[in-house]
Write a protein that holds these residues in place. Sequence first.
Motif, mmCIF file in Angstrom:
data_model
loop_
_atom_site.group_PDB
_atom_site.id
_atom_site.type_symbol
_atom_site.label_atom_id
_atom_site.label_comp_id
_atom_site.label_asym_id
_atom_site.label_seq_id
_atom_site.Cartn_x
_atom_site.Cartn_y
_atom_site.Cartn_z
ATOM 1 N N LEU A 42 0.826 -1.203 0.000
ATOM 2 C CA LEU A 42 0.000 0.000 0.000
ATOM 3 C C LEU A 42 0.870 1.266 0.000
ATOM 4 N N LEU A 43 1.984 1.236 0.725
ATOM 5 C CA LEU A 43 2.911 2.368 0.701
ATOM 6 C C LEU A 43 3.492 2.557 -0.699
ATOM 7 N N MET A 44 3.878 1.445 -1.331
ATOM 8 C CA MET A 44 4.384 1.533 -2.700
ATOM 9 C C MET A 44 3.310 2.022 -3.653
ATOM 10 N N TYR A 45 2.079 1.605 -3.401
ATOM 11 C CA TYR A 45 0.948 2.004 -4.244
ATOM 12 C C TYR A 45 0.800 3.524 -4.246
ATOM 13 N N LEU A 46 0.935 4.127 -3.075
ATOM 14 C CA LEU A 46 0.840 5.587 -2.998
ATOM 15 C C LEU A 46 1.966 6.229 -3.804
ATOM 16 N N GLY A 47 3.163 5.627 -3.747
ATOM 17 C CA GLY A 47 4.260 6.135 -4.564
ATOM 18 C C GLY A 47 3.988 5.992 -6.050
ATOM 19 N N SER A 48 3.355 4.878 -6.445
ATOM 20 C CA SER A 48 3.050 4.680 -7.872
ATOM 21 C C SER A 48 2.011 5.671 -8.362
ATOM 22 N N LEU A 49 1.126 6.132 -7.472
ATOM 23 C CA LEU A 49 0.171 7.168 -7.869
ATOM 24 C C LEU A 49 0.911 8.478 -8.158
ATOM 25 N N CYS A 50 1.954 8.764 -7.364
ATOM 26 C CA CYS A 50 2.787 9.940 -7.651
ATOM 27 C C CYS A 50 3.430 9.804 -9.028
ATOM 28 N N GLN A 51 3.857 8.588 -9.357
ATOM 29 C CA GLN A 51 4.475 8.348 -10.662
ATOM 30 C C GLN A 51 3.476 8.602 -11.787
ATOM 31 N N MET A 52 2.237 8.155 -11.601
ATOM 32 C CA MET A 52 1.201 8.422 -12.592
ATOM 33 C C MET A 52 0.953 9.921 -12.734
ATOM 34 N N SER A 53 0.990 10.644 -11.617
ATOM 35 C CA SER A 53 0.814 12.092 -11.668
ATOM 36 C C SER A 53 1.914 12.735 -12.501
ATOM 37 N N GLY A 54 3.155 12.241 -12.333
ATOM 38 C CA GLY A 54 4.254 12.748 -13.138
ATOM 39 C C GLY A 54 4.046 12.498 -14.621
ATOM 40 N N MET A 55 3.467 11.354 -14.963
ATOM 41 C CA MET A 55 3.186 11.056 -16.373
ATOM 42 C C MET A 55 2.163 12.027 -16.945
ATOM 43 N N ILE A 56 1.133 12.343 -16.163
ATOM 44 C CA ILE A 56 0.146 13.329 -16.619
ATOM 45 C C ILE A 56 0.830 14.662 -16.879
ATOM 46 N N GLY A 57 1.732 15.061 -15.972
ATOM 47 C CA GLY A 57 2.465 16.300 -16.170
ATOM 48 C C GLY A 57 3.346 16.268 -17.398
ATOM 49 N N GLY A 58 3.981 15.104 -17.655
ATOM 50 C CA GLY A 58 4.815 14.971 -18.838
ATOM 51 C C GLY A 58 4.017 15.114 -20.119
ATOM 52 N N ILE A 59 2.840 14.505 -20.163
ATOM 53 C CA ILE A 59 1.987 14.625 -21.349
ATOM 54 C C ILE A 59 1.535 16.065 -21.535
ATOM 55 N N ALA A 60 1.147 16.729 -20.444
ATOM 56 C CA ALA A 60 0.731 18.128 -20.539
ATOM 57 C C ALA A 60 1.855 19.007 -21.058
ATOM 58 N N GLU A 61 3.090 18.707 -20.632
ATOM 59 C CA GLU A 61 4.227 19.528 -21.052
ATOM 60 C C GLU A 61 4.555 19.344 -22.528
ATOM 61 N N LEU A 62 4.111 18.253 -23.132
ATOM 62 C CA LEU A 62 4.304 18.087 -24.571
ATOM 63 C C LEU A 62 3.523 19.125 -25.364
ATOM 64 N N PHE A 63 2.446 19.624 -24.780
ATOM 65 C CA PHE A 63 1.565 20.550 -25.494
ATOM 66 C C PHE A 63 1.659 21.993 -24.989
ATOM 67 N N ALA A 64 2.070 22.183 -23.738
ATOM 68 C CA ALA A 64 2.147 23.535 -23.183
ATOM 69 C C ALA A 64 3.168 23.560 -22.058
ATOM 70 N N ARG A 65 3.985 24.595 -22.011
ATOM 71 C CA ARG A 65 4.985 24.722 -20.956
ATOM 72 C C ARG A 65 4.322 25.016 -19.614
ATOM 73 N N MET A 320 10.314 10.231 -9.510
ATOM 74 C CA MET A 320 11.382 9.732 -8.625
ATOM 75 C C MET A 320 10.800 9.129 -7.355
ATOM 76 N N ILE A 321 9.760 9.752 -6.800
ATOM 77 C CA ILE A 321 9.114 9.216 -5.595
ATOM 78 C C ILE A 321 8.591 7.808 -5.867
ATOM 79 N N GLY A 322 7.934 7.647 -7.013
ATOM 80 C CA GLY A 322 7.443 6.321 -7.376
ATOM 81 C C GLY A 322 8.567 5.319 -7.542
ATOM 82 N N GLY A 323 9.708 5.760 -8.110
ATOM 83 C CA GLY A 323 10.842 4.871 -8.299
ATOM 84 C C GLY A 323 11.442 4.406 -6.987
ATOM 85 N N VAL A 324 11.580 5.319 -6.021
ATOM 86 C CA VAL A 324 12.104 4.953 -4.711
ATOM 87 C C VAL A 324 11.192 3.924 -4.038
#
Length: 380
Positions: A42-65, A320-324
């Motif tokens: 469950l602790l790792m799961y919370l970290g993986s949600l942070c990783q998903m959030s980073g992916m959303i940010g990465g996709i958004a940055e492809l279209f707008a700074r 990085m949080i998700g990776g740790v």
Amino acid sequence: IKVFVQVELGRYTLAEGVGSLQALNRLPGPRFRVSWIVWLWLLMYLGSLCQMSGMIGGIAELFARPEQLWAHRTWAIATALVTGVILALGRYGMVEKLSTVMVVLFTLSNLVAVGLLQGTGFRMTGSDLAHGLSFELPDKVITMLVVFGITGVGASELIYYPLWCLEKGYARAAGPRDDSPEWAERARGWLRVMKYDAWLSMIVYTVATLSFYVLGAAILNRQGLTVSDRNPLDTLAQMYVQTLGSAGRPIFLVGAFMVLYSTLFVSAASNTRLFIDLIDLFKGRACEDRARRVRIGVVVLSAVVLAVYLLFQKLVTLIMIGGVAQAMMLPFLGLAALYFHHRRTPAALKPSRVWTCFLWLSFLAMNTVGVYQLTQMLPR
């Protein structure tokens, strides 16, 4: 290292017909409603949600700074909304096929870029590669540990794998365990398919990852360019601009979108199912109408990871949080694989002694990295 654990977890699902969390919940040891290892997950799961959030940010940055505040937030919201709607409607086929094609093309573009690298001022020599393979730790050890956690089959994917083996593939085809000769033959057949799947996948993602790393070492590192929370995709695009010319940037941006979105898509589908399984474990029984709860869950999960990103907006840090979290979970998954292998695997599905030795080596390697990471994180 991780493939032996991956196959072992899949072997148990194939034999028992239970999902990832249900399997982990059967491990011996302390329990508070559920097994101790489920709480760690469950602790790792919370970290993986942070990783998903980073992916959303990465996709958004492809279209707008990020400094284009409203445009950037709009793209982040649109990404989460589209993901939730597609998964709620069950429109998997189109996204899966398109993602597969685009990821294959992006991988091929990586290999082409590595080939063209030798015709530039950033070409790699034999001594460069020999130095890269020498036994030396980098200055930023925490980055190395994060990479170990998420490269190839990460800890999250090790949990996803049995889930999908049960829901869409091998375990269902093998049928419920009855220890008959017919069941054993079917199970061994699907176990062979599982091994081909795991090892061929390892070859593909290892080649793709190595090509990406060579480009980064040759181009970014030599120029002192660091991938950070500030415009990380612009930095990464330099690997393609320097090798493929003016066409490199659009090729990278399209490929990055497909890699990020396909990963986000699978993560959202898998993490929703895992959370529903967790609720069932706490209740002590499987609830009815799972399909309806999955449809609602993917929408809720998409909203949660979107909120996390909008709150922090540091995509590299979130990943990085998700990776740790994943790196810290790996030793415990190795322990689970050993327990299933020695205590719960039917005789008809027992692997060879050579396989057992490699499984133990995998477990020891994961523990070595996990203990080292823990010592680096403790205050000095």
